[in-house]
Design a protein around this motif. Structure first.
Motif, PDB file in Angstrom:
ATOM      1  N   PHE A 397       0.855  -1.189   0.000  1.00 27.17           N
ATOM      2  CA  PHE A 397       0.000   0.000   0.000  1.00 27.17           C
ATOM      3  C   PHE A 397       0.886   1.232   0.000  1.00 27.17           C
ATOM      4  N   SER A 398       0.333   2.342  -0.467  1.00 30.00           N
ATOM      5  CA  SER A 398       1.146   3.539  -0.687  1.00 30.00           C
ATOM      6  C   SER A 398       0.472   4.763  -0.097  1.00 30.00           C
ATOM      7  N   GLY A 399       1.232   5.842  -0.001  1.00 29.68           N
ATOM      8  CA  GLY A 399       0.740   7.084   0.584  1.00 29.68           C
ATOM      9  C   GLY A 399       0.085   7.993  -0.438  1.00 29.68           C
ATOM     10  N   GLY A 400      -0.400   9.116   0.055  1.00 24.79           N
ATOM     11  CA  GLY A 400      -1.031  10.118  -0.803  1.00 24.79           C
ATOM     12  C   GLY A 400      -0.976  11.478  -0.134  1.00 24.79           C
ATOM     13  N   GLY A 401      -1.562  12.463  -0.780  1.00 21.01           N
ATOM     14  CA  GLY A 401      -1.530  13.815  -0.231  1.00 21.01           C
ATOM     15  C   GLY A 401      -2.580  14.041   0.842  1.00 21.01           C
ATOM     16  N   TYR A 402      -2.230  14.821   1.847  1.00 21.07           N
ATOM     17  CA  TYR A 402      -3.208  15.264   2.840  1.00 21.07           C
ATOM     18  C   TYR A 402      -3.813  16.592   2.371  1.00 21.07           C
ATOM     19  N   GLY A 403      -4.987  16.906   2.880  1.00 19.99           N
ATOM     20  CA  GLY A 403      -5.642  18.150   2.490  1.00 19.99           C
ATOM     21  C   GLY A 403      -4.998  19.363   3.121  1.00 19.99           C
ATOM     22  N   GLY A 404      -5.124  20.507   2.420  1.00 24.30           N
ATOM     23  CA  GLY A 404      -4.688  21.755   3.020  1.00 24.30           C
ATOM     24  C   GLY A 404      -5.490  22.045   4.282  1.00 24.30           C
ATOM     25  N   TRP A 405      -4.906  22.793   5.202  1.00 26.93           N
ATOM     26  CA  TRP A 405      -5.599  23.111   6.454  1.00 26.93           C
ATOM     27  C   TRP A 405      -5.538  24.606   6.716  1.00 26.93           C
ATOM     28  N   TRP A 406      -6.067  25.035   7.843  1.00 28.52           N
ATOM     29  CA  TRP A 406      -6.264  26.465   8.051  1.00 28.52           C
ATOM     30  C   TRP A 406      -4.978  27.278   8.146  1.00 28.52           C
ATOM     31  N   ASN A 407      -3.846  26.580   8.334  1.00 27.10           N
ATOM     32  CA  ASN A 407      -2.602  27.333   8.487  1.00 27.10           C
ATOM     33  C   ASN A 407      -1.465  26.790   7.633  1.00 27.10           C
TER      34      ASN A 407
END
Length: 553
Positions: A397-407
């Motif tokens: 299994f592989s990784g991916g991008g996390y969502g942008g956050w408030w800061n």
């Protein structure tokens, strides 16, 4: 020293230092179990990727007392439900017994997550249960690795084990071991994983005995109750920061692997003071393919989502007392026998969490983030290696991008939202299996645009060197990219390409498929999703835009 609680029951008071020492001591017991499990397992998915968890669970109700910092979060609620099922189904447990179980409908996930439960006795009295989970790369079934995408009943997915005694009074039941290994493709590897799980439980029993010996049974039990009350108070304080109201969110799944139509997870969240309730009853009905989710996984997914939002609350049963989840009977996230469930833990769980994130982003955007990649990118490759003269199964299994956050921008190549597992080093896989990775790199341009952009996914190409192999995929976000919030754009969608005999094809279901027979020179290429964007892209700081250009992002 004692005081009296609200129910009028006298309880022992513990000074803060002792309470903290016992709290950390319980966590250390679990973490040491995790390390023994990791270091003695044969499978790279456990020893290198940490796809396992160990914990301490209460007598009578199986409630979670402690889980190690190194364990997968998704198993917090799952192993609690597993332990409860064992308590309900086995009234004949004795000191030295170990129960083996992977039945999804009895507090499980998919069949590959195999649980063991050990009753822990202190001075001749049942005191708690030690439980663990390890992801076995294979438990039989239609395809190597278990991640088939076309199963229409649980029996096609592999060996289903009810709560049975694997160890009786300290002696392993060899007949039971033979039955299990006879139904698994690479038996010599699995026996190593079996003994690793047992060793982890034994290590936990030894360390827990030492902890109780040092601080006394009365003190440790009082500390556990105190810690539960403190976690509940802390969680309630966090929930009170959410404005009272009703919030809704919807997450989409590409398909169930059989019927090529999307599925919906619809959540309705009600916040009243320090209580929060979740209603998923408007989600899609049960599906034909293996994207149904059992109750234990659905419940645990909500728990992990809340922990993502309020990560500082210590994990124990008190943490989740303010969280109420109605059983979504009649939907695909309340699977009942014989519905197939291969994708529930790795994929459906992350869509459940995504629906929660999207709903609460409307209430507390300063504590939320855009959707992460939300897929584990499951790929299984099984076949025969003539150079080693043996069969093999590679699960990856592989990784991916996390969502942008408030800061800030999202993390690039982050782990799945259900765990802390890391991708196995490609060098390890190339040593063990007849493959080579032609490339493994950041997937540029995959983050969703926004005031704070999403993180990037990854891209890799794995090629067969020799022998035979059959590839299977069970992924998500191939039709729908991870959504942004507050005007942010979605991240890039998942992509899979398969080359056989020089012909490049894509799976019919985009993110799912099985039975791709590969030979020397054939390859598979995967591009994982990027995270969603947070806020409107036009509001992004010009210096950040310039930095992205300078880095060729």
């Amino acid at each position: 020293m004692t005081n009296t609680d609200k129910a009028g029951v006298e309880k022992m008071s513990i000074d803060p230092v002792t309470l903290t020492v016992i709290e950390k001591g319980l966590q250390q017991v679990c973490s040491e179990m995790d390390l023994v499990h990791e270091k003695t397992s044969f499978s790279p998915v456990i020893s290198e990727s940490f796809d396992r968890s160990n914990g301490i669970y209460g007598v009578g109700d199986g409630r979670v007392i402690s889980q190690g910092a190194l364990g997968l979060p998704i198993f917090i609620g799952v192993m609690q439900e597993t332990t409860r099922s064992v308590i309900e189904y086995r009234d004949d447990l004795e000191d030295g017994d170990v129960i083996l179980v992977n039945d999804p409908y009895l507090g499980g996930t998919h069949l590959m997550d195999v649980k063991m439960v050990k009753p822990f006795y202190y001075k001749g009295k049942l005191w708690c249960y030690l439980s663990n989970t390890g992801h076995w790369p294979d438990t039989g079934g239609m395809v190597p690795g278990g991640f088939n995408s076309t199963a229409t009943e649980i029996h096609q997915e592999g060996l289903r084990i009810p709560p049975v005694k694997l160890v009786r009074k300290g002696a392993m039941d060899e007949d039971m071991v033979r039955i299990v290994l006879a139904n698994i493709r690479v038996a010599d590897e699995r026996i190593g994983d079996i003994k690793a799980q047992i060793a982890a439980l034994d290590a936990g029993a030894k360390r827990l005995t030492g902890l109780i010996d040092r601080y006394t049974q009365e003190t440790v039990e009082a500390a556990i109750l105190d810690l539960e009350q403190r976690s509940e108070q802390m969680m309630r304080a966090h929930i009170e920061t959410i404005p009272d109201g009703v919030y809704t969110g919807t997450a989409h799944m590409d398909s169930d692997g059989v019927v090529n139509e999307p599925l919906e997870i619809n959540v309705r969240i009600t916040v009243e003071g320090s209580d929060i309730a979740f209603d998923f009853s408007e989600s899609s009905p049960p599906c034909m393919g293996p994207l149904n989710s059992v109750w234990a996984t659905t419940l645990s997914s909500v728990y992990v989502a809340i922990k993502h939002i309020f990560p500082d609350v210590p994990v124990n049963a008190g943490c989740f007392k303010p969280v109420k989840v109605d059983k979504p009977k009649g939907t695909f996230i309340y699977a009942e026998y014989p519905r197939p469930v291969a994708g529930c833990a790795a994929e459906v769980s992350q869509r459940i969490m995504e629906s929660v994130f999207l709903a609460l982003a409307n209430a507390i955007p300063e504590k939320l983030f855009a959707a992460p990649a939300g897929t584990s990118g499951n790929i299984s490759l099984g076949g025969f290696d003539p150079e080693e003269d043996r069969s093999y199964i590679m699960y990856y299994f592989s990784g991916g991008g996390y969502g942008g956050w408030w800061n800030g921008d999202g993390i690039t190549n982050g782990c799945s939202t259900i765990g802390i597992s890391k991708s196995q080093p490609v060098e390890i896989l190339e040593q063990r299996y007849p493959v080579i990775f032609d490339h493994y790199r950041i997937r540029e341009h995959s983050g969703g645009a926004g005031k704070y952009r999403g993180g990037f996914g990854v891209g890799y190409k794995v090629r067969m060197l020799r022998g035979t192999g059959t590839a299977s995929f069970l992924m998500e976000h191939g039709k729908f990219g991870p959504p942004g919030i507050l005007g942010g754009e979605e991240g890039a969608k998942n992509q899979i390409r398969v080359c056989r005999n020089g012909e490049v094809i894509e799976p019919e279901h985009i993110s799912k498929g099985e039975g791709f027979a590969l030979g020397p020179g054939d390859w598979v290429e995967v591009e994982t999703p990027g995270g969603g964007g947070y806020g409107i892209a036009d509001e992004r700081d010009a210096t950040l835009v310039e930095r992205d250009k300078r880095r060729s992002y």
